[in-house]
Design a protein around this motif. Sequence first.
Motif, mmCIF file in Angstrom:
data_model
loop_
_atom_site.group_PDB
_atom_site.id
_atom_site.type_symbol
_atom_site.label_atom_id
_atom_site.label_comp_id
_atom_site.label_asym_id
_atom_site.label_seq_id
_atom_site.Cartn_x
_atom_site.Cartn_y
_atom_site.Cartn_z
ATOM 1 N N ALA A 101 0.834 -1.198 0.000
ATOM 2 C CA ALA A 101 0.000 0.000 0.000
ATOM 3 C C ALA A 101 0.869 1.249 0.000
ATOM 4 C CB ALA A 101 -0.915 0.002 1.225
ATOM 5 N N LEU A 102 0.325 2.340 -0.555
ATOM 6 C CA LEU A 102 1.062 3.603 -0.577
ATOM 7 C C LEU A 102 1.390 4.058 0.843
ATOM 8 C CD1 LEU A 102 2.192 6.065 -2.050
ATOM 9 C CD2 LEU A 102 -0.119 7.044 -2.025
ATOM 10 N N ALA A 103 0.445 3.885 1.770
ATOM 11 C CA ALA A 103 0.701 4.282 3.162
ATOM 12 C C ALA A 103 1.838 3.469 3.768
ATOM 13 C CB ALA A 103 -0.571 4.107 3.997
ATOM 14 N N THR A 104 1.951 2.197 3.361
ATOM 15 C CA THR A 104 3.029 1.362 3.882
ATOM 16 C C THR A 104 4.376 1.808 3.311
ATOM 17 O OG1 THR A 104 1.491 -0.495 4.054
ATOM 18 C CG2 THR A 104 3.839 -1.015 4.132
ATOM 19 N N ALA A 105 4.394 2.173 2.018
ATOM 20 C CA ALA A 105 5.632 2.682 1.416
ATOM 21 C C ALA A 105 6.087 3.956 2.122
ATOM 22 C CB ALA A 105 5.415 2.946 -0.069
ATOM 23 N N THR A 106 5.129 4.813 2.436
ATOM 24 C CA THR A 106 5.453 6.047 3.170
ATOM 25 C C THR A 106 6.027 5.712 4.540
ATOM 26 O OG1 THR A 106 3.703 7.261 2.029
ATOM 27 C CG2 THR A 106 4.479 8.172 4.125
#
Length: 444
Positions: free
Chosen positions: A41-46
Amino acid sequence: MRSSSYKAVVHEFAAAIRAGAIPAGTRLPTHRALARERGIALATATRVYAELAALGLVVGEPGRGTFVRVRSGYDGLEPSRALPVPRVADLSFNQPLAPGQAGLLRRALRTMAVSGDVEALLRQHPPGGHRHDREVVATYLLGRGIDTVPHDVLLTNGTQQALDIVLRALTRPGDGLAVDALSYPGIKLLASAHSLDLAPIPVTATGPDLDALDQLCRARSVRAVYTIPTVHNPLGWVLEREQRDRLAAIARAHDCLIIEDGTYAFLEPSPPPPLQALAPERTCYVAGLSKNMAPGLRFGFAVLPGGHVESATRSLRAAAWGAPGLVTALATGWLSDGTVTRLEKDRREDAAARQDIARAALAGMNVTAHPTSYTVWLGLEPHQRPDHVAAVLAEEGILVSTADAFVTGPYRPQALRLALATLAMGELGAVLHHLRDTIEAIPP
């Protein structure tokens, strides 16, 4: 994504960066690209990049991306001085020493050896110091506009311990601590150690944004405000009387403590009244003798509101008891005989001369500095990453501090802090000219 898989991505990147497989200065994939590549997920990459930044391995720059940090220069922990040059010009840390101070020390030690009860110096002093020694410090503080009783003064092993004791005694884990968005690096270390929630205050050219502080205190619970109102580190400002009155009024309105750091206050020849004098019922004043006497003289003090002295004394006893007897005797002797006052005057003259040299050497560059301080805040061009500039300067044998050391919030300015006090006066101009030439030669 499961937590273990998320940690695996962090560990993979961290290992590659530390091994040099991903070289310093490398631009990493965007958050979206990383999420796509790893199927996360994008939030996980962040979150992956946030943890790498917390480890000091990457730095994010708004509008430019995330880069592997260049670990040269001083970034707020311990500077690396293993440089590929035989000689280092250290502009990363202020260690002011005046000519003849070694002689002062020898004479003071001889005097101590032949006067009074020398054996008493080997005995344990009470936490916070003997009353006589507190009286000496209280008398000295009259010259800073602070009128306090000896009971409210605690002697400590340097200013950092004074800060530690104040936070240890008067805050609890999870409390909000309002600090300038650019501030003394040691407060970040202490806030982390005491599990405090740093709440950055936006800064202006003349001080903290007090409207923003007021809004911050309305929006959330703030236990204390940490401030450096006189010769700010790193920006050099001196808050005007009206700003001090308003800061005190905000603290009263929201029932906040004020922690006033007076470490460099002696460098301002005509300061407004300290916050301690304007709001003594809620202000803890901390300072020491490391900058006005010698960095190795670990002697500090805290002035506390009367109702907090006992809890601070208990915290001091639990932490390290206080300043050693021998150091206390040396420091109070110099406070009593006027040595400290004379050296502070010499320091102001020395700092002013160094600022003259810096202004001439760095003319035309984006410089912010107090006219009698030992620091320069040097703004860089938008394309110049501070960690990269620091690394290039390190290759030339010049150590500097990057803005990261002083940042307490999400915004990281493109800037360096230069410490002017350590180099010999005769070397400073040439080093600063070389620094300027080196920075200007860095390609876009």
